[in-house]
Scaffold this motif. Structure first.
Motif, PDB file in Angstrom:
ATOM      1  N   ASP A  68       0.847  -1.190   0.000  1.00  0.00           N
ATOM      2  CA  ASP A  68       0.000   0.000   0.000  1.00  0.00           C
ATOM      3  C   ASP A  68       0.877   1.233   0.000  1.00  0.00           C
ATOM      4  O   ASP A  68       2.085   1.153   0.214  1.00  0.00           O
ATOM      5  CB  ASP A  68      -1.011   0.024   1.153  1.00  0.00           C
ATOM      6  CG  ASP A  68      -0.406  -0.064   2.542  1.00  0.00           C
ATOM      7  OD1 ASP A  68       0.618   0.590   2.798  1.00  0.00           O
ATOM      8  OD2 ASP A  68      -0.975  -0.775   3.384  1.00  0.00           O
ATOM      9  N   THR A  72      -0.067  11.832   2.811  1.00  0.00           N
ATOM     10  CA  THR A  72      -0.570  12.562   3.965  1.00  0.00           C
ATOM     11  C   THR A  72      -0.738  14.026   3.592  1.00  0.00           C
ATOM     12  O   THR A  72       0.242  14.697   3.260  1.00  0.00           O
ATOM     13  CB  THR A  72       0.417  12.445   5.141  1.00  0.00           C
ATOM     14  OG1 THR A  72       0.636  11.057   5.404  1.00  0.00           O
ATOM     15  CG2 THR A  72      -0.125  13.107   6.376  1.00  0.00           C
ATOM     16  N   TYR A  77      -5.951  11.733   4.437  1.00  0.00           N
ATOM     17  CA  TYR A  77      -5.019  10.669   4.073  1.00  0.00           C
ATOM     18  C   TYR A  77      -5.555  10.042   2.788  1.00  0.00           C
ATOM     19  O   TYR A  77      -6.771   9.858   2.648  1.00  0.00           O
ATOM     20  CB  TYR A  77      -4.963   9.567   5.140  1.00  0.00           C
ATOM     21  CG  TYR A  77      -4.357   9.944   6.459  1.00  0.00           C
ATOM     22  CD1 TYR A  77      -3.062  10.444   6.545  1.00  0.00           C
ATOM     23  CD2 TYR A  77      -5.072   9.761   7.636  1.00  0.00           C
ATOM     24  CE1 TYR A  77      -2.505  10.764   7.772  1.00  0.00           C
ATOM     25  CE2 TYR A  77      -4.512  10.078   8.871  1.00  0.00           C
ATOM     26  CZ  TYR A  77      -3.232  10.584   8.924  1.00  0.00           C
ATOM     27  OH  TYR A  77      -2.684  10.895  10.138  1.00  0.00           O
ATOM     28  N   ARG A  81      -4.083   0.856  -2.356  1.00  0.00           N
ATOM     29  CA  ARG A  81      -3.681  -0.546  -2.256  1.00  0.00           C
ATOM     30  C   ARG A  81      -3.943  -1.257  -3.575  1.00  0.00           C
ATOM     31  O   ARG A  81      -5.106  -1.439  -3.963  1.00  0.00           O
ATOM     32  CB  ARG A  81      -4.440  -1.253  -1.150  1.00  0.00           C
ATOM     33  CG  ARG A  81      -4.010  -2.724  -1.033  1.00  0.00           C
ATOM     34  CD  ARG A  81      -4.744  -3.450   0.070  1.00  0.00           C
ATOM     35  NE  ARG A  81      -4.315  -4.822   0.155  1.00  0.00           N
ATOM     36  CZ  ARG A  81      -3.256  -5.243   0.861  1.00  0.00           C
ATOM     37  NH1 ARG A  81      -2.522  -4.391   1.528  1.00  0.00           N
ATOM     38  NH2 ARG A  81      -2.937  -6.525   0.887  1.00  0.00           N
ATOM     39  N   ASN A 103      -8.133   6.203  11.571  1.00  0.00           N
ATOM     40  CA  ASN A 103      -7.187   5.343  12.255  1.00  0.00           C
ATOM     41  C   ASN A 103      -6.483   4.559  11.147  1.00  0.00           C
ATOM     42  O   ASN A 103      -7.071   3.653  10.542  1.00  0.00           O
ATOM     43  CB  ASN A 103      -7.932   4.405  13.212  1.00  0.00           C
ATOM     44  CG  ASN A 103      -7.022   3.448  13.923  1.00  0.00           C
ATOM     45  OD1 ASN A 103      -6.043   2.951  13.369  1.00  0.00           O
ATOM     46  ND2 ASN A 103      -7.349   3.166  15.172  1.00  0.00           N
ATOM     47  N   LEU A 104      -5.229   4.912  10.852  1.00  0.00           N
ATOM     48  CA  LEU A 104      -4.533   4.325   9.716  1.00  0.00           C
ATOM     49  C   LEU A 104      -4.330   2.820   9.845  1.00  0.00           C
ATOM     50  O   LEU A 104      -4.446   2.090   8.865  1.00  0.00           O
ATOM     51  CB  LEU A 104      -3.191   5.011   9.497  1.00  0.00           C
ATOM     52  CG  LEU A 104      -3.282   6.398   8.897  1.00  0.00           C
ATOM     53  CD1 LEU A 104      -1.898   7.036   8.830  1.00  0.00           C
ATOM     54  CD2 LEU A 104      -3.908   6.360   7.520  1.00  0.00           C
ATOM     55  N   ALA A 105      -4.050   2.364  11.038  1.00  0.00           N
ATOM     56  CA  ALA A 105      -3.867   0.921  11.225  1.00  0.00           C
ATOM     57  C   ALA A 105      -5.150   0.174  10.890  1.00  0.00           C
ATOM     58  O   ALA A 105      -5.131  -0.850  10.198  1.00  0.00           O
ATOM     59  CB  ALA A 105      -3.419   0.616  12.652  1.00  0.00           C
ATOM     60  N   MET A 106      -6.271   0.699  11.335  1.00  0.00           N
ATOM     61  CA  MET A 106      -7.557   0.064  11.042  1.00  0.00           C
ATOM     62  C   MET A 106      -7.889   0.181   9.555  1.00  0.00           C
ATOM     63  O   MET A 106      -8.428  -0.753   8.961  1.00  0.00           O
ATOM     64  CB  MET A 106      -8.670   0.680  11.886  1.00  0.00           C
ATOM     65  CG  MET A 106      -8.593   0.305  13.354  1.00  0.00           C
ATOM     66  SD  MET A 106      -8.651  -1.485  13.630  1.00  0.00           S
ATOM     67  CE  MET A 106     -10.286  -1.863  13.068  1.00  0.00           C
ATOM     68  N   ARG A 108      -5.766   0.298   7.032  1.00  0.00           N
ATOM     69  CA  ARG A 108      -4.934  -0.679   6.318  1.00  0.00           C
ATOM     70  C   ARG A 108      -5.481  -2.088   6.501  1.00  0.00           C
ATOM     71  O   ARG A 108      -5.525  -2.872   5.563  1.00  0.00           O
ATOM     72  CB  ARG A 108      -3.486  -0.606   6.797  1.00  0.00           C
ATOM     73  CG  ARG A 108      -2.781   0.666   6.352  1.00  0.00           C
ATOM     74  CD  ARG A 108      -1.312   0.654   6.715  1.00  0.00           C
ATOM     75  NE  ARG A 108      -0.631  -0.308   5.849  1.00  0.00           N
ATOM     76  CZ  ARG A 108       0.265  -1.193   6.298  1.00  0.00           C
ATOM     77  NH1 ARG A 108       0.581  -1.259   7.565  1.00  0.00           N
ATOM     78  NH2 ARG A 108       0.839  -2.025   5.452  1.00  0.00           N
ATOM     79  N   HIS A 109      -5.892  -2.409   7.696  1.00  0.00           N
ATOM     80  CA  HIS A 109      -6.493  -3.717   7.963  1.00  0.00           C
ATOM     81  C   HIS A 109      -7.767  -3.879   7.131  1.00  0.00           C
ATOM     82  O   HIS A 109      -8.010  -4.941   6.544  1.00  0.00           O
ATOM     83  CB  HIS A 109      -6.793  -3.864   9.458  1.00  0.00           C
ATOM     84  CG  HIS A 109      -7.528  -5.105   9.808  1.00  0.00           C
ATOM     85  ND1 HIS A 109      -6.931  -6.352   9.817  1.00  0.00           N
ATOM     86  CD2 HIS A 109      -8.819  -5.304  10.142  1.00  0.00           C
ATOM     87  CE1 HIS A 109      -7.823  -7.254  10.147  1.00  0.00           C
ATOM     88  NE2 HIS A 109      -8.980  -6.646  10.345  1.00  0.00           N
ATOM     89  N   HIS A 110      -8.558  -2.843   7.074  1.00  0.00           N
ATOM     90  CA  HIS A 110      -9.826  -2.885   6.362  1.00  0.00           C
ATOM     91  C   HIS A 110      -9.606  -3.090   4.855  1.00  0.00           C
ATOM     92  O   HIS A 110     -10.303  -3.894   4.241  1.00  0.00           O
ATOM     93  CB  HIS A 110     -10.598  -1.591   6.625  1.00  0.00           C
ATOM     94  CG  HIS A 110     -12.052  -1.709   6.377  1.00  0.00           C
ATOM     95  ND1 HIS A 110     -12.892  -2.432   7.183  1.00  0.00           N
ATOM     96  CD2 HIS A 110     -12.812  -1.207   5.394  1.00  0.00           C
ATOM     97  CE1 HIS A 110     -14.119  -2.356   6.704  1.00  0.00           C
ATOM     98  NE2 HIS A 110     -14.095  -1.622   5.616  1.00  0.00           N
ATOM     99  N   ARG A 112      -7.079  -4.524   3.413  1.00  0.00           N
ATOM    100  CA  ARG A 112      -6.619  -5.910   3.209  1.00  0.00           C
ATOM    101  C   ARG A 112      -7.808  -6.856   3.183  1.00  0.00           C
ATOM    102  O   ARG A 112      -7.870  -7.778   2.366  1.00  0.00           O
ATOM    103  CB  ARG A 112      -5.625  -6.317   4.294  1.00  0.00           C
ATOM    104  CG  ARG A 112      -4.227  -5.799   4.080  1.00  0.00           C
ATOM    105  CD  ARG A 112      -3.205  -6.486   4.985  1.00  0.00           C
ATOM    106  NE  ARG A 112      -3.502  -6.377   6.400  1.00  0.00           N
ATOM    107  CZ  ARG A 112      -3.094  -5.387   7.185  1.00  0.00           C
ATOM    108  NH1 ARG A 112      -2.358  -4.405   6.710  1.00  0.00           N
ATOM    109  NH2 ARG A 112      -3.405  -5.378   8.463  1.00  0.00           N
TER     110      ARG A 112
END
Length: 120
Positions: A68, A72, A77, A81, A103-106, A108-110, A112
């Motif tokens: 990905d 910024t 953001y 991907r 929430n960038l971590a969430m 990215r998880h989403h 995927r």
């Protein structure tokens, strides 16, 4: 399995587009945030994805793939991907997130998960 529209709505972003990286055309879009031109963003992001691919080839990064990419901005953001799921060749997902709430971590998880479930 989710369809294109369902997957994009599922992304919970200001806007999202499923983009063909060979043409730069958005195959599906959701979001109606003021001042957000997803067609234009899709076309511009296509150039970025292609540049990443050329750079990886030039560096001889065999077996490595762009997972990905993140741009910024002051208030947003832009998470990109390239899809790896069957039928996802030459497609990428472009999410535009509100920087104050994202929430960038969430995110990215989403993306995927969307990649794994998307039926193109």
């Amino acid at each position: 399995m989710a369809g294109i529209d369902g997957a994009l709505k599922d992304a919970m972003a200001l806007g999202a587009a499923l983009v063909d990286s060979t043409s730069g055309m958005a195959l599906g879009m959701v979001g109606d945030s003021a001042g957000l031109d997803l067609q234009l963003a899709a076309a511009g992001t296509t150039d970025v994805v292609r540049a990443h691919q050329r750079a990886a080839e030039a560096l001889g990064l065999h077996g490595e793939a762009l997972e990905d990419s993140l741009a910024t901005l002051t208030h947003q953001y832009h998470l990109v991907r390239p899809l790896t799921s069957p039928g996802g060749n030459d497609l990428f997902l472009h999410l535009v997130l509100d920087r104050a709430r994202a929430n960038l971590a969430m995110a990215r998880h989403h993306v995927r998960r969307i990649d794994a479930e998307l039926v193109a």
